[in-house]
Design an enzyme around this catalytic site. Structure first.
Site, PDB file in Angstrom:
ATOM      1  CG  HIS A 144      -1.788   1.106   1.265  1.00 23.94           C
ATOM      2  ND1 HIS A 144      -1.598   2.276   1.618  1.00 23.94           N
ATOM      3  CD2 HIS A 144      -3.444   0.794   1.339  1.00 23.94           C
ATOM      4  CE1 HIS A 144      -2.832   2.987   1.505  1.00 23.94           C
ATOM      5  NE2 HIS A 144      -3.877   2.266   1.416  1.00 23.94           N
ATOM      6  CG  ASP A 221       0.374  -2.519   6.122  1.00 24.47           C
ATOM      7  OD1 ASP A 221      -0.767  -2.194   7.139  1.00 24.47           O
ATOM      8  OD2 ASP A 221       0.126  -1.613   5.019  1.00 24.47           O
ATOM      9  CD  GLN A 224      -6.877  -5.022   4.325  1.00 25.52           C
ATOM     10  OE1 GLN A 224      -7.927  -5.615   4.585  1.00 25.52           O
ATOM     11  NE2 GLN A 224      -7.160  -3.397   3.985  1.00 25.52           N
ATOM     12  CE  LYS A 247      -7.368  -0.081   6.008  1.00 26.64           C
ATOM     13  NZ  LYS A 247      -8.082   0.192   5.128  1.00 26.64           N
ATOM     14  CB  CYS A 387      -3.506   3.336  -1.585  1.00 22.88           C
ATOM     15  SG  CYS A 387      -4.751   4.589  -1.305  1.00 22.88           S
TER      16      CYS A 387
END
Length: 431
Positions: A144, A221, A224, A247, A387
């Site tokens: 991303h 990261d 997700q 999220k 993104c």
């Protein structure tokens, strides 16, 4: 990480019960029952999260860490309890959780802290984060922009070189290339746990092993992964990780940066001002240890409390059960899309474990048109480059349509989505 239920997949009855906790899911869109398949961008909020934020404003609203009065004490306790809950959610100690505006802010905090360690007069313990022209920062081709652009800027400021691990045609990282790219000059390896486009779940242990072999720091990261599968930052052995509240059933405007305590305490501050200092003179200032040294100014107190309520909701439901449930939905979407003519799927093939999101291209129809056609039927999906322009460029695309499910998604919604996609090419006259 506390979980209260059997680690088998959520069944249909439980999902229907869960849906009752989410007021927005009962709304109509364009006169149709809402089918919300954009949770990869922003998830919906259960009633308990909405009530947690409202309760703070109604009963405890006050500045934290700054007052001797009762209301301030109650607000501070609630704020720090929220930190402890979110720390438990990811397997960290509460001192290792820094509140940020979002995951992007957390990644920028790290990149600028590394930059601050690279210039001027810095404490000896901070020099371990310094980077310069002889150093390399390694990312992946599937990142991303939030986990790419800050590192590009760090390299621009310091003269370090940016390298990346390529993506294979199958939508996975090329691990042979990873072993060649990560080398003696690597100071930082930053990569996504789960791709927000491909749904690929990356082999964290393997990548961490490559980084440890050359003494590089690891930044994960987890945007997700934290909402969708069990996450234990200690077990993963990463140095830093970021994730966002919105999220994972929480509010917008709040996220978290995890960092090993000894690293956070040595990391130079980035945003300075009130609440993060020890002593201030007209010449110099001293800074508090982490996490307060990275939390200057008025904090997002109500958002942190609501994010903690979201974490509790997920833990009570059971992250293993959510992950298992989403695996079923992912395969249902993949298998259904694979049967439709003119559909190009990105990411791992059906049968391979992946996140419950699917990005695809419809031959002859732009992704924005696909999204508008589905929206007219009450089906909310994401369109664009998500993104991740370099990743789309890797596959020869400028945009895709992405459907992403969550714990409240039903099989009927997936089927409605598949039926909608099946009509796209005919509607636009594509043969």
């Amino acid at each position: 990480m506390a979980e209260s239920r059997d680690p088998s997949a959520l069944d249909r009855t439980e999902v229907l019960r869960i849906r009752n906790d989410f007021p927005l899911l009962a709304h109509l869109v364009n006169g149709k029952t809402l089918v919300y398949l954009d949770s990869g961008a922003t998830s919906q909020n259960p009633q308990s999260v909405l009530e947690a934020e409202q309760e703070f404003y109604e009963q405890r609203n006050s500045a934290v860490h700054r007052g001797a009065h009762t209301l301030a004490a109650h607000a501070t306790v609630a704020f720090e309890d929220a930190r402890a809950t979110v720390a438990q959610f990811v397997g960290a100690r509460e001192e290792e959780i820094v509140w940020t505006a979002n995951a992007t802010a957390g990644l920028n905090l790290l990149a600028y802290a590394f930059s601050n360690a690279s210039i001027g007069d810095v404490p000896a313990e901070s020099r371990r984060f310094a980077v310069g022209p002889c150093d390399e920062i390694v990312v992946t081709e599937m990142e991303h922009h939030a986990n790419l652009v800050p590192w590009q800027e760090l390299c621009r400021r310091t003269g370090a070189a940016l390298r990346y691990i390529p993506v294979t045609d199958a939508g996975t990282l090329d691990l042979d290339e990873a072993a060649r790219v990560i080398g003696p000059k690597t100071r930082v390896l930053a990569f996504t746990h789960v791709s927000n486009v491909l749904g690929t779940i990356n082999p964290v242990a393997h990548l961490v092993g490559l980084a440890r072999a050359v003494g590089a720091l690891v930044v994960l990261d987890a945007c997700q992964s934290a909402p969708h599968l069990p996450l234990d930052v200690k077990a993963l052995d990463v140095d830093f990780a970021v994730f966002s509240g919105h999220k994972m059933l929480g509010p917008t405007g709040i996220g978290a940066l995890y960092g090993r305590q000894e690293l956070l305490d040595a990391l130079p501050p980035v945003t300075t001002g009130g609440s993060m200092i020890t002593t201030v003179t007209m010449e110099r200032s001293g800074y508090l240890p982490a996490p307060q040294r990275f939390e200057a100014g008025t904090q997002p107190v109500s958002q942190a409390i609501a994010m903690a309520a979201a974490a509790r909701y997920l833990m009570e439901t059971g992250m293993e059960r959510i992950h298992a449930r989403e695996g079923v939905l992912a395969q249902r979407m993949l298998e259904g899309l694979r049967e439709l003519p003119g559909i190009r799927l990105l990411g791992p093939a059906p049968g391979v474990e992946r996140a419950a999101l699917v990005a695809f291209d419809v031959d002859g129809v732009h992704a924005h048109d696909v999204g508008q056609y589905l929206d007219a039927q009450g089906i909310a999906v994401r369109v664009g480059h998500h993104c991740a322009q370099p990743l789309h460029r890797r596959f020869g695309l400028t945009a895709t349509t992405r459907a992403s499910a969550y714990l409240y998604t039903t099989e009927d919604e997936v089927d409605a989505f598949l039926q909608g996609v099946a009509g796209v090419r005919g509607f636009f006259g594509v043969k």
